[in-house]
Scaffold this motif. Structure first.
Motif, short mmCIF file in Angstrom:
data_model
loop_
_atom_site.label_atom_id
_atom_site.label_comp_id
_atom_site.label_asym_id
_atom_site.label_seq_id
_atom_site.Cartn_x
_atom_site.Cartn_y
_atom_site.Cartn_z
N SER A 47 -28.54 5.76 -23.60
CA SER A 47 -29.56 6.10 -24.60
C SER A 47 -29.14 7.31 -25.41
CB SER A 47 -30.90 6.39 -23.91
OG SER A 47 -31.36 5.25 -23.22
N LYS A 48 -28.60 8.32 -24.75
CA LYS A 48 -28.12 9.52 -25.45
C LYS A 48 -27.01 9.17 -26.43
CE LYS A 48 -28.91 12.75 -21.64
NZ LYS A 48 -28.22 13.66 -20.70
N ASP A 49 -26.09 8.33 -25.98
CA ASP A 49 -24.97 7.96 -26.83
C ASP A 49 -25.45 7.20 -28.07
OD1 ASP A 49 -22.04 7.80 -27.29
OD2 ASP A 49 -22.45 5.64 -27.12
N LYS A 50 -26.35 6.25 -27.86
CA LYS A 50 -26.87 5.48 -29.00
C LYS A 50 -27.62 6.38 -29.97
CE LYS A 50 -27.44 1.04 -26.72
NZ LYS A 50 -28.40 0.05 -26.22
N GLN A 51 -28.45 7.27 -29.43
CA GLN A 51 -29.22 8.17 -30.30
C GLN A 51 -28.29 9.08 -31.08
OE1 GLN A 51 -33.09 8.33 -30.17
NE2 GLN A 51 -32.19 8.60 -32.18
N TYR A 52 -27.30 9.62 -30.41
CA TYR A 52 -26.31 10.47 -31.07
C TYR A 52 -25.62 9.72 -32.20
CZ TYR A 52 -21.69 12.45 -31.84
OH TYR A 52 -20.55 12.93 -32.42
N ARG A 53 -25.13 8.54 -31.91
CA ARG A 53 -24.44 7.74 -32.92
C ARG A 53 -25.37 7.41 -34.09
NH1 ARG A 53 -19.75 5.21 -31.52
NH2 ARG A 53 -18.98 5.65 -29.42
N TYR A 54 -26.60 7.06 -33.76
CA TYR A 54 -27.56 6.72 -34.81
C TYR A 54 -27.81 7.92 -35.72
CZ TYR A 54 -31.71 5.27 -37.27
OH TYR A 54 -32.61 4.97 -38.27
N PRO A 62 -20.11 9.61 -40.27
CA PRO A 62 -19.42 8.32 -40.17
C PRO A 62 -20.30 7.28 -39.48
CG PRO A 62 -18.44 9.94 -38.68
CD PRO A 62 -19.45 10.67 -39.51
N PRO A 63 -20.02 6.01 -39.69
CA PRO A 63 -20.86 4.92 -39.17
C PRO A 63 -20.67 4.67 -37.67
CG PRO A 63 -19.02 3.99 -40.34
CD PRO A 63 -18.92 5.48 -40.52
N LEU A 64 -20.89 5.68 -36.87
CA LEU A 64 -20.65 5.57 -35.42
C LEU A 64 -21.55 4.53 -34.76
CD1 LEU A 64 -20.34 9.35 -34.42
CD2 LEU A 64 -18.53 7.76 -35.13
N TYR A 65 -22.80 4.47 -35.19
CA TYR A 65 -23.74 3.52 -34.60
C TYR A 65 -23.38 2.09 -34.98
CZ TYR A 65 -28.04 1.29 -33.08
OH TYR A 65 -28.94 0.47 -32.44
N THR A 66 -23.23 1.85 -36.26
CA THR A 66 -22.96 0.50 -36.76
C THR A 66 -21.65 -0.05 -36.20
OG1 THR A 66 -24.19 1.00 -38.76
CG2 THR A 66 -22.70 -0.88 -38.86
N GLU A 67 -20.64 0.81 -36.06
CA GLU A 67 -19.36 0.35 -35.54
C GLU A 67 -19.48 -0.21 -34.12
OE1 GLU A 67 -16.89 3.81 -35.84
OE2 GLU A 67 -16.38 3.40 -37.94
N VAL A 68 -20.38 0.33 -33.33
CA VAL A 68 -20.51 -0.08 -31.93
C VAL A 68 -21.65 -1.08 -31.72
CG1 VAL A 68 -21.02 0.75 -29.59
CG2 VAL A 68 -19.50 2.06 -31.09
N HIS A 69 -22.80 -0.82 -32.38
CA HIS A 69 -24.02 -1.59 -32.09
C HIS A 69 -24.45 -2.52 -33.21
CE1 HIS A 69 -24.46 0.92 -28.58
NE2 HIS A 69 -24.32 1.98 -29.34
N GLY A 70 -23.77 -2.49 -34.33
CA GLY A 70 -24.19 -3.31 -35.46
C GLY A 70 -25.33 -2.65 -36.21
N PRO A 71 -25.92 -3.38 -37.15
CA PRO A 71 -27.01 -2.81 -37.95
C PRO A 71 -28.17 -2.35 -37.07
CG PRO A 71 -26.27 -4.89 -38.88
CD PRO A 71 -25.60 -4.75 -37.54
N ALA A 72 -28.82 -1.30 -37.51
CA ALA A 72 -29.92 -0.70 -36.73
C ALA A 72 -31.25 -1.37 -37.06
CB ALA A 72 -29.99 0.79 -37.01
#
Length: 115
Positions: A47-54, A62-72
């Motif tokens: 959860s921390k990692d996703k929130q950080y990336r988002y 940089p698109p850290l979230y999208t690169e790993v999890h796709g569109p938000a």
């Protein structure tokens, strides 16, 4: 990302390191909040990692979230969680309190609250 563009940028938070510190402080609070602990997993690492990336991506990094999890698609991704007004309000209060404690920047807190 499908969210509106924020009026503050990543550097206002102290860059990616500042976002990381904010997220860590926030999740320390989440892990102790009775309304929120039932929504989140016991291990908050992912959860921390996703929130950080988002947040890094949302605030212009940089698109850290999208690169790993796709569109938000946040509504879709939270569909199984039972989130009512009390949970939403608790989450937001902890988020803003954590930002205030981390930065001491009331203008930044107000800007984030407006988003």
């Amino acid at each position: 990302m499908q969210s509106p563009r924020p009026t503050v940028n990543l550097e206002r938070f102290g860059g990616q390191d500042g976002i990381r510190r904010w997220v860590e402080r926030f999740y320390d609070k989440v892990s102790k909040h009775p309304l929120l602990t039932v929504i989140f997993p016991k291990d908050l690492t992912a959860s921390k990692d996703k929130q950080y990336r988002y947040f890094v991506e949302f605030f212009g990094g940089p698109p850290l979230y999208t690169e790993v999890h796709g569109p938000a698609f946040l509504r879709y991704k939270h569909r199984k969680a039972k989130i009512g007004f009390p949970e939403r309000d608790a989450w937001l209060l902890l988020l803003l309190t954590s930002l205030r404690e981390e930065t001491g920047d009331e203008e930044l807190v107000a800007a984030v609250e407006e988003i």
